[in-house]
Write an enzyme that holds these catalytic residues in place. Structure first.
Site, mmCIF file in Angstrom:
data_model
loop_
_atom_site.group_PDB
_atom_site.id
_atom_site.type_symbol
_atom_site.label_atom_id
_atom_site.label_comp_id
_atom_site.label_asym_id
_atom_site.label_seq_id
_atom_site.Cartn_x
_atom_site.Cartn_y
_atom_site.Cartn_z
ATOM 1 N N TYR A 119 98.278 28.789 29.565
ATOM 2 C CA TYR A 119 98.298 29.491 30.853
ATOM 3 C C TYR A 119 97.462 28.734 31.874
ATOM 4 C CZ TYR A 119 100.321 33.308 28.178
ATOM 5 O OH TYR A 119 101.142 34.058 27.380
ATOM 6 N N ASN A 142 108.520 37.917 33.583
ATOM 7 C CA ASN A 142 109.724 37.092 33.653
ATOM 8 C C ASN A 142 110.939 37.924 33.230
ATOM 9 O OD1 ASN A 142 111.751 35.147 33.388
ATOM 10 N ND2 ASN A 142 110.842 34.227 31.567
ATOM 11 N N CYS A 150 109.474 31.408 29.063
ATOM 12 C CA CYS A 150 108.091 31.885 29.053
ATOM 13 C C CYS A 150 107.497 31.861 27.646
ATOM 14 C CB CYS A 150 108.007 33.281 29.673
ATOM 15 S SG CYS A 150 109.120 34.488 28.944
ATOM 16 N N HIS A 151 108.347 31.769 26.624
ATOM 17 C CA HIS A 151 107.831 31.692 25.251
ATOM 18 C C HIS A 151 107.072 30.385 24.998
ATOM 19 C CE1 HIS A 151 111.862 29.817 25.121
ATOM 20 N NE2 HIS A 151 111.370 29.057 24.156
ATOM 21 N N GLU A 177 112.834 25.810 18.290
ATOM 22 C CA GLU A 177 112.894 24.639 19.160
ATOM 23 C C GLU A 177 112.285 23.407 18.498
ATOM 24 O OE1 GLU A 177 111.386 25.415 23.093
ATOM 25 O OE2 GLU A 177 112.973 26.865 23.515
#
Length: 186
Positions: A119, A142, A150-151, A177
């Protein structure tokens, strides 16, 4: 050459609005991390909500079910994402939020697939190094998770902090991912 314009009367305007259809509509698509409710506003994608998601609007706010080209595009791109064939999305987004939220959501789209930032790092990118808490709040609001990733935002110490879709989904999406996750969460 002269033209004549007829003023629109209130009943005519109401009839035109009725035939144009509702401004907000939705559909539901399946995914490896559960059903996803896609919401469109004025023809663009305005929401992607997971089951039991924090900040999920009430069902009646989604409008009626509909088939729209943006839903077909989003479903196709999500399917490509979940097969590992897509790392970024290219959709017409109609996101409602404050100017700061809009800036945060735009910055989220620049985080590369499979990578994470804190962040604080995201606040630095925005030129507001002391705004990590505000970035976290905007991140949590979001309206199109996964598509606006946002993950990919984590705590300064590398910990997985809040996620609107739940920490299990965040953990699954990040592992997916990185190529280290099973094909489905749910």
């Amino acid at each position: 050459m002269s033209t004549t314009t007829t003023p629109t009367t209130a009943p005519a305007a109401a009839a035109a609005a009725a035939t144009a259809g509702p401004a907000t509509v939705h559909t539901v698509v399946d995914s490896p991390c559960g059903p996803l409710t896609l919401v469109a506003r004025e023809g663009g994608l305005a929401g992607l909500y997971m089951t039991q998601q924090r900040h999920r609007p009430e069902e009646d706010a989604f409008g009626p079910r509909a088939d729209l080209p943006v839903f077909e595009q989003a479903a196709a791109q999500l399917a490509e994402y979940f097969t590992g064939d897509r790392t970024a999305f290219d959709l017409d987004l109609r996101l409602s939020g404050t100017p700061f939220q809009q800036r945060v959501w735009a910055a989220l789209r620049d985080i590369p697939y499979g990578e994470t930032v804190s962040y604080g790092e995201l606040a630095d990118v925005l030129g507001q190094p002391g705004a990590s808490r505000a970035v976290g709040l905007a991140n949590g609001k979001n309206p199109v998770g996964i598509i606006v990733p946002c993950h990919r935002v984590i705590g300064a110490n590398g910990s997985l902090t809040g996620y609107g879709g739940g920490l299990d989904r965040k953990r699954w999406l990040l592992a997916f991912e990185r190529g280290t996750q099973q094909p489905t969460l749910i």
